[in-house]
Scaffold this motif. Structure first.
Motif, short mmCIF file in Angstrom:
data_model
loop_
_atom_site.label_atom_id
_atom_site.label_comp_id
_atom_site.label_asym_id
_atom_site.label_seq_id
_atom_site.Cartn_x
_atom_site.Cartn_y
_atom_site.Cartn_z
N ALA A 130 0.86 -1.19 0.00
CA ALA A 130 0.00 0.00 0.00
C ALA A 130 0.89 1.24 0.00
O ALA A 130 2.01 1.21 0.53
N LYS A 227 -11.63 5.54 3.02
CA LYS A 227 -11.96 4.83 1.77
C LYS A 227 -12.41 3.39 1.97
O LYS A 227 -13.16 2.83 1.19
N LEU A 228 -11.81 2.76 3.01
CA LEU A 228 -12.02 1.31 3.15
C LEU A 228 -12.91 1.01 4.34
O LEU A 228 -12.83 1.69 5.37
N SER A 239 -9.25 -5.11 -1.06
CA SER A 239 -9.42 -5.11 -2.52
C SER A 239 -9.85 -6.51 -2.96
O SER A 239 -9.17 -7.49 -2.65
N PRO A 275 -5.91 0.98 -12.93
CA PRO A 275 -6.64 0.91 -11.66
C PRO A 275 -8.01 0.24 -11.81
O PRO A 275 -8.91 0.76 -12.48
N TRP A 278 -11.22 2.17 -10.83
CA TRP A 278 -11.72 3.10 -11.85
C TRP A 278 -12.58 2.36 -12.88
O TRP A 278 -13.68 2.81 -13.23
N GLU A 281 -15.92 1.36 -11.34
CA GLU A 281 -16.80 2.52 -11.15
C GLU A 281 -17.37 2.97 -12.50
O GLU A 281 -18.58 3.17 -12.65
N GLN A 299 -15.06 2.93 -2.47
CA GLN A 299 -13.89 2.33 -3.13
C GLN A 299 -14.40 1.07 -3.85
O GLN A 299 -14.63 0.03 -3.25
N CYS A 300 -14.54 1.21 -5.17
CA CYS A 300 -15.21 0.15 -5.94
C CYS A 300 -14.41 -1.15 -6.04
O CYS A 300 -14.92 -2.17 -6.49
N LEU A 301 -13.13 -1.09 -5.65
CA LEU A 301 -12.30 -2.30 -5.71
C LEU A 301 -12.66 -3.27 -4.59
O LEU A 301 -12.24 -4.42 -4.58
N GLU A 336 -8.21 -10.75 -6.33
CA GLU A 336 -7.02 -10.69 -5.50
C GLU A 336 -7.26 -11.55 -4.26
O GLU A 336 -6.34 -12.09 -3.66
N1 EPU Z 1 -10.42 4.78 -8.32
C1 EPU Z 1 -11.65 5.10 -8.86
N2 EPU Z 1 -12.78 4.57 -8.31
C2 EPU Z 1 -12.75 3.74 -7.25
C3 EPU Z 1 -11.50 3.38 -6.69
C4 EPU Z 1 -10.35 3.92 -7.23
O1 EPU Z 1 -11.73 5.84 -9.82
O2 EPU Z 1 -13.81 3.31 -6.79
C5 EPU Z 1 -9.18 5.35 -8.86
C6 EPU Z 1 -8.57 6.34 -7.87
O3 EPU Z 1 -9.09 7.61 -8.01
C7 EPU Z 1 -7.11 6.31 -8.23
C8 EPU Z 1 -6.90 4.90 -8.71
O4 EPU Z 1 -8.19 4.36 -9.02
O5 EPU Z 1 -6.84 7.18 -9.29
C9 EPU Z 1 -6.15 4.04 -7.70
O6 EPU Z 1 -6.84 4.08 -6.45
P1 EPU Z 1 -6.08 3.98 -5.04
O7 EPU Z 1 -4.83 4.77 -5.03
O8 EPU Z 1 -7.07 4.17 -3.95
O9 EPU Z 1 -5.58 2.52 -4.96
P2 EPU Z 1 -6.17 1.19 -5.53
O10 EPU Z 1 -5.44 0.84 -6.76
O11 EPU Z 1 -7.63 1.27 -5.61
C10 EPU Z 1 -4.40 -0.21 -4.20
C11 EPU Z 1 -4.37 -1.46 -3.36
C12 EPU Z 1 -4.89 -1.21 -1.95
C13 EPU Z 1 -4.00 -0.13 -1.32
C14 EPU Z 1 -4.06 1.12 -2.22
C15 EPU Z 1 -3.13 2.22 -1.72
C16 EPU Z 1 -4.58 -3.31 -4.91
C17 EPU Z 1 -5.45 -4.38 -5.44
N3 EPU Z 1 -5.13 -2.50 -4.00
O12 EPU Z 1 -5.76 0.16 -4.35
O13 EPU Z 1 -4.73 -2.40 -1.20
O14 EPU Z 1 -4.45 0.17 -0.02
O15 EPU Z 1 -3.64 0.79 -3.56
O16 EPU Z 1 -1.81 1.83 -1.98
O17 EPU Z 1 -3.43 -3.22 -5.31
C18 EPU Z 1 -5.79 -4.43 -0.47
O18 EPU Z 1 -4.93 -5.04 -1.08
O19 EPU Z 1 -6.72 -5.03 0.13
C19 EPU Z 1 -5.80 -2.97 -0.51
C20 EPU Z 1 -6.76 -2.26 0.05
#
Ligand code: EPU
Length: 595
Positions: A130, A227-228, A239, A275, A278, A281, A299-301, A336
């Protein structure tokens, strides 16, 4: 003293809090306990799965086997100088508490990973990551119990093969090592060294100085909370999907052409990371509910257990997301979260001989039958096991077969032999190559044959878009696909040595004429066997109906299905009515469940 609990409720052992049970459950506190467990009948005659903090797991139904859990605790600084500190922690230490403890002791390096649910052992297995840091970046060594040799081994980071949310513990050595303790190499400094990731960068800019490790840990927790979902309040496994890493050429040509707004980040040579949040969403899933499961609106992931969700609800929602994102963006998402199941599903993609049924230009009553059971594509099967899709043989009808069963994802291809009716569809594996080569398991002679026939796929300069394969040669010894054990069974197709496969209590054999006693011994104790029977008359290279039935009678699987029919076998309905109890004719689309 080890106790094996029966019919254990696992619901509170996973952060998803979705009802799940295991037939057997045991905990251990040290290596002596592990030696006792691995010598027990409970261990040796069951599927075994090791859990950690349960923050990344989804059990699909009751686990028909043994669940193991570590109770090894302890954390300690064991070497320190001005620049480095070595810290060791027991696998079942709570990860978030461990990170807080490091920060309180002025040890920098893990603060970006603050607040992540789960345990220390999983930091190595999952290579948690993260805010610009992955656990693997800080791990010095991982002490494990090797369940194959019953010895303690220490793996260095290169042996752990850390990758994005993966390691050797999740791939080639899945199920082999049980993490006992993890050592980290940290820095005795109060200043953060990693604050370049988006939101942390703006935090540091606002501060106007280098943040302390405590400030980073607090800020990371604040962002996570915003977010989470908090697992104590709403069930989730973080995620649910990985951010897909895909080929840059495919991304530019296919993904951007469909939608020029898709964001991406460089992720190595010729690779980009997209991402997934994104994509989900934009595909319209924000807040979407299926049964009791929901796409977390902030957080749509993340998929959450909103209202007494079942595993089926979560999987239905996840499948809908995967399908829609693929249709809209041409990108296949991969979970994941580890989906754990002891069920196996086999779909018969084709049950016909080399010419298929009906045969071209044949007017016999079988070829003219209107019964869909008499329409047989070339022989192939899809095995769904341990959350993976394994394809057996790639027939000239593969395109049609993949479309028919809505195949979206492949984890491996097993080849029985190189006759055209079993490999003629290789070029149609292209859609499964977009984020790397498709892994194919095959004999050496088959590999040589395919290199000749598919020479354009193995050149040093590849024409863009050709399918790419990672050919893995097999022998008669068992091998593993992401931890799933595959046992090759050598048989003779006429005089030609070819292979069939046993996966758990299921075996698939096609084009068999004879089998040695040694190989036949691999077929005992099966719950399901699919085996070829060409026709009623004898054939030099295939089992006839009576020969196939004699073999079934000898190895006595609980149930058997006959495949690779020629039109000479007769109508499906006739064959069905003349077979012994627990033996059935295959038909295209037949689904077999092995529990
Ligand atoms: N985004 C959207 N809509 C959403 C979610 C994200 O448009 O609903 C966009 C965000 O705006 C951003 C991009 O997607 O531009 C990436 O989002 P973010 O930085 O929040 O990180 P993520 O890729 O969604 C990953 C990890 C998380 C970790 C975060 C921060 C994975 C699968 N997930 O999420 O890990 O906390 O980065 O480093 O790699 C986990 O593994 O359980 C986890 C929460």
């Amino acid at each position: 003293m080890i106790t094996f609990e029966h019919n254990k409720d696992l619901t509170s052992l996973t952060t998803f809090a979705i009802p799940a049970r295991a037939r057997l459950y045991a905990e251990y506190a040290d290596v002596k306990d592990l030696i006792r467990i691995t010598r027990s009948d409970e261990y040796n005659s069951n599927n075994v799965f090791h859990i950690g903090g349960g923050s990344n797991l989804l059990f699909d139904g009751e686990y028909d086997g043994l669940i193991l859990k570590s109770k090894i605790k302890g954390r300690q600084i064991y070497l320190k100088d001005d620049k480095t500190v070595y810290v060791i922690a027991g696998a079942s230490e709570n990860w978030s508490d461990f990170v807080d403890w490091c920060v309180e002791n002025g040890l920098g390096g893990l603060e970006n990973l603050a607040g992540i649910p789960g345990e220390v052992g999983a930091s190595a297995v999952q290579n948690v990551g993260a805010y610009g840091v992955e656990a693997g970046d800080r791990i010095f060594s991982v002490e494990c119990f090797d369940s194959f040799t019953r010895k303690v081994v220490t793996l260095k980071p290169n042996e752990c093969k850390f990758g994005y949310r993966t390691s050797v513990f999740k791939t080639e050595a899945k199920g082999r090592y049980y993490v006992l303790r993890v050592s980290y190499l940290l820095t005795p400094s109060d200043e953060s060294s990693e604050y370049g990731y988006g939101p942390l960068k703006s935090f540091a800019e606002k501060l106007g100085r280098v943040p302390t490790i405590g400030e980073i840990a607090d800020e990371v927790k604040r962002i996570r909370d915003s977010k989470l979902p908090n697992p104590a309040e709403i069930g989730s496994a973080g995620s649910f999907f990985k951010n897909p890493v895909i080929n840059e050429y495919y991304f530019n040509e296919e993904v951007l052409r469909r939608n020029p707004d898709v964001p991406s980040y460089k992720a190595g040579e010729n690779l980009v990371k997209v991402p997934a949040g994104w994509l989900i969403e934009q595909a319209g899933f924000k807040g979407k509910v299926v049964g009791g499961a929901q796409v977390y609106p902030k957080q749509c992931l993340v998929l959450v257990n909103k209202n007494n969700a079942s595993a089926e609800d979560v999987l239905n929602l996840s499948n809908e997301i995967i399908k829609t994102v693929n249709e809209k963006f041409g990108i296949m998402l991969e979970p994941e979260v580890n989906i754990i199941s002891t069920k196996m599903k086999i779909t018969i993609l084709g049950s016909g001989t080399s010419k298929g049924v009906p045969e071209i230009a044949c007017g016999c009553r079988v070829c003219r039958s209107h019964d869909m059971h008499d329409k047989r594509l070339r022989a192939s099967a899809l095995v769904e096991v341990d959350g993976q899709n394994l394809l057996i043989d790639v027939t000239p009808d593969f395109r049609q077969q993949a479309l028919r069963c809505d195949l979206h994802h492949l984890d491996g291809v097993l080849i029985t032999h190189s006759h055209y009716d079993h490999v003629g569809g290789f070029d149609d594996l292209r859609p499964f190559c977009f984020n790397g080569p498709v892994t194919v398991y095959l004999r050496h002679d088959v590999n040589e044959d395919l290199h000749r026939r598919l020479d354009y796929c193995f050149k040093s300069h590849l024409y863009p878009g050709v399918p790419v394969f990672d050919m893995k040669e097999i022998s008669r010894s068992p091998f593993y696909i992401n931890g799933t054990r595959i046992l090759p069974i050598e048989v003779r197709h006429g005089k030609l040595p070819i292979v069939g496969y046993r996966i758990g209590d299921f075996a698939y054999l096609t084009d068999v004429k004879t089998i040695s006693d040694e190989e036949k011994s691999k077929l005992f104790g099966l719950k399901g066997l699919v085996i070829n029977a060409l026709r009623r008359r004898e054939h030099f290279a295939h089992l006839s109906l009576s020969e196939a039935l004699a073999l079934i009678d000898e190895v006595k699987p609980e149930r058997a299905w006959l495949t690779h029919f020629s039109h000479e076998m007769g109508l499906h309905s006739e064959v069905e009515s003349m077979l012994p109890e627990n033996v059935y004719p295959c038909y295209d689309g037949l689904e077999i469940e092995i529990k």
